[in-house]
Design an enzyme around this catalytic site. Structure first.
Site, PDB file in Angstrom:
ATOM      1  N   TYR A 281      -0.386  44.730  67.847  1.00 30.49           N
ATOM      2  CA  TYR A 281      -0.066  44.752  68.954  1.00 30.49           C
ATOM      3  C   TYR A 281       0.764  45.776  69.843  1.00 30.49           C
ATOM      4  O   TYR A 281       0.897  46.092  70.599  1.00 30.49           O
ATOM      5  CB  TYR A 281       0.857  42.964  69.391  1.00 30.49           C
ATOM      6  CG  TYR A 281       1.499  43.402  70.831  1.00 30.49           C
ATOM      7  CD1 TYR A 281       0.117  43.204  72.367  1.00 30.49           C
ATOM      8  CD2 TYR A 281       2.603  42.735  71.029  1.00 30.49           C
ATOM      9  CE1 TYR A 281       0.928  42.794  72.969  1.00 30.49           C
ATOM     10  CE2 TYR A 281       3.093  43.454  71.922  1.00 30.49           C
ATOM     11  CZ  TYR A 281       2.210  42.718  73.189  1.00 30.49           C
ATOM     12  OH  TYR A 281       2.713  42.270  74.640  1.00 30.49           O
TER      13      TYR A 281
ATOM     14  N   PHE B 183      12.223  27.044  69.844  1.00 29.55           N
ATOM     15  CA  PHE B 183      13.596  26.323  69.640  1.00 29.55           C
ATOM     16  C   PHE B 183      13.843  25.331  71.059  1.00 29.55           C
ATOM     17  O   PHE B 183      14.030  24.038  70.404  1.00 29.55           O
ATOM     18  CB  PHE B 183      14.385  27.348  70.397  1.00 29.55           C
ATOM     19  CG  PHE B 183      15.247  28.400  69.197  1.00 29.55           C
ATOM     20  CD1 PHE B 183      14.918  28.093  68.557  1.00 29.55           C
ATOM     21  CD2 PHE B 183      16.317  29.147  69.731  1.00 29.55           C
ATOM     22  CE1 PHE B 183      14.650  29.181  66.782  1.00 29.55           C
ATOM     23  CE2 PHE B 183      16.528  30.092  69.001  1.00 29.55           C
ATOM     24  CZ  PHE B 183      16.184  30.193  67.669  1.00 29.55           C
TER      25      PHE B 183
ATOM     26  N   THR C 274      19.612  40.324  68.550  1.00 29.24           N
ATOM     27  CA  THR C 274      19.569  40.143  69.879  1.00 29.24           C
ATOM     28  C   THR C 274      18.524  40.144  70.650  1.00 29.24           C
ATOM     29  O   THR C 274      16.855  40.772  69.997  1.00 29.24           O
ATOM     30  CB  THR C 274      20.174  40.902  70.277  1.00 29.24           C
ATOM     31  OG1 THR C 274      19.974  42.361  70.813  1.00 29.24           O
ATOM     32  CG2 THR C 274      21.323  40.977  70.110  1.00 29.24           C
TER      33      THR C 274
END
Length: 321
Positions: A146, A192, A211
């Site tokens: 990718y 999540f 992050t």
């Protein structure tokens, strides 16, 4: 705005379907081209009866002969779950697909926009990432199909510009989220939310200190349309994303709060080549597009969670990306 004939490759995908919807709202004719490898027709069912909408099942690694004024080239699996499933095809989609779409743009004299990616920066040694940073990418790793595929696609776009004066636009898209994400796409936001709604542990890889910066899909569509509307001399690459940085632990806590879930956090080993920090410098987007994201993470997550909650949910156990 003058109505145009616009083609969106990968238009049944998450970002593509929102872009298609917006282009139709602006009065354009839209041809969506998609092979549904990592997308679904469900994202477009509400548009099938629209008089200006056309859907074509087609793989962009094969040539396509249509007449268009603009091309948004979004076709490529964009999450680790999908792009690592068939890495050779992922590279072919980025490279052969871009060659075919650039050839089409050259023949029709169409303006063409590439949805590139923040992944071209790899695991960055410069923070935040600016467009003149060349990146820190592993060319033989499990993510390179990718990462390097998109880097080669950018090369092709700029070579077509230099060789044929093609009207190109290159957007480097950072993490984007919102309604119509695939629940099994392996992205951290969908992971999540699916896990929290199912009451399962939220899977964090590493210590959770890495992050990401999350841009809501409506803001992303604004940026892509603004970039397509720029004059010939504006080519990019231009970073588009939200510069507000969140750790994975902060994101997990917010998802648990907004879903009202009793889920806990579960730590697992960090995947190979997973970037430690990711945040765009969007100064160029502000200067050239007059654009900045407007949707705060809490607001965007509330809308995304509501979309997921309206669908049948099962735990994913997938890894974040």
């Amino acid at each position: 705005m003058t109505p145009r004939r616009v083609m969106v490759t990968g238009g049944a995908g998450f970002i593509g379907s929102h872009l298609t919807e917006r282009l139709l709202d602006h009065g354009h004719e839209v041809l969506v081209v998609d092979n549904f490898y990592s997308s679904t027709r469900r994202n477009l069912t509400h548009l099938l009866d629209h008089p200006n909408f056309e859907l074509m099942r087609h793989d962009v690694t094969f040539p396509l002969y249509v007449e268009v004024d603009e091309i948004y080239h979004l076709a490529c699996p964009a999450s680790p779950i999908f792009y690592q499933r068939d890495p050779v095809q992922t590279t072919k989609t980025s490279v052969h697909g871009s060659i075919n779409m650039l050839g089409l743009a050259k023949r029709t004299k169409a303006k063409i926009l590439l949805s590139s990616t923040s992944e071209i920066y790899g695991d960055p040694e410069v923070h935040p990432q600016t467009e003149d940073y060349w990146g820190n990418v592993n060319p033989i790793g499990i993510r390179s199909c990718y990462d390097e595929g998109k880097r080669c696609a950018e090369t092709l776009f700029f070579d077509y510009r230099r060789q044929h004066d093609l009207d190109i636009k290159v957007a480097r898209i950072f993490n984007t989220y919102g309604p119509r994400m695939q629940p099994d796409d392996g992205r951290v936001v969908s992971n999540f939310i699916v896990q929290a709604l199912a009451g399962e542990p939220l899977t964090i890889y590493g210590d959770g200190g890495q992050t990401r910066s999350f841009c809501f899909v409506d803001d992303m569509v604004d940026a892509l349309i603004a970039l397509m509307g720029t004059p010939h001399e504006v080519t990019g690459p231009i970073n588009v994303g939200n510069p507000v940085e969140f750790t994975m632990l902060e994101l997990a806590d917010l998802v648990i709060e907004l879903t009202g879930s009793r889920s806990r956090v579960e730590h697992r080993s960090l995947p190979q080549d997973d970037p430690a920090r990711r945040r765009p410098d969007i100064s160029r987007a502000g200067e050239l597009l007059g654009w900045e994201p407007r949707t705060a993470l809490r607001e965007g997550l509330e809308r995304t969670i509501a979309d997921f909650a309206s669908q049948p949910v099962s735990g994913s156990g997938r890894r974040s990306g």
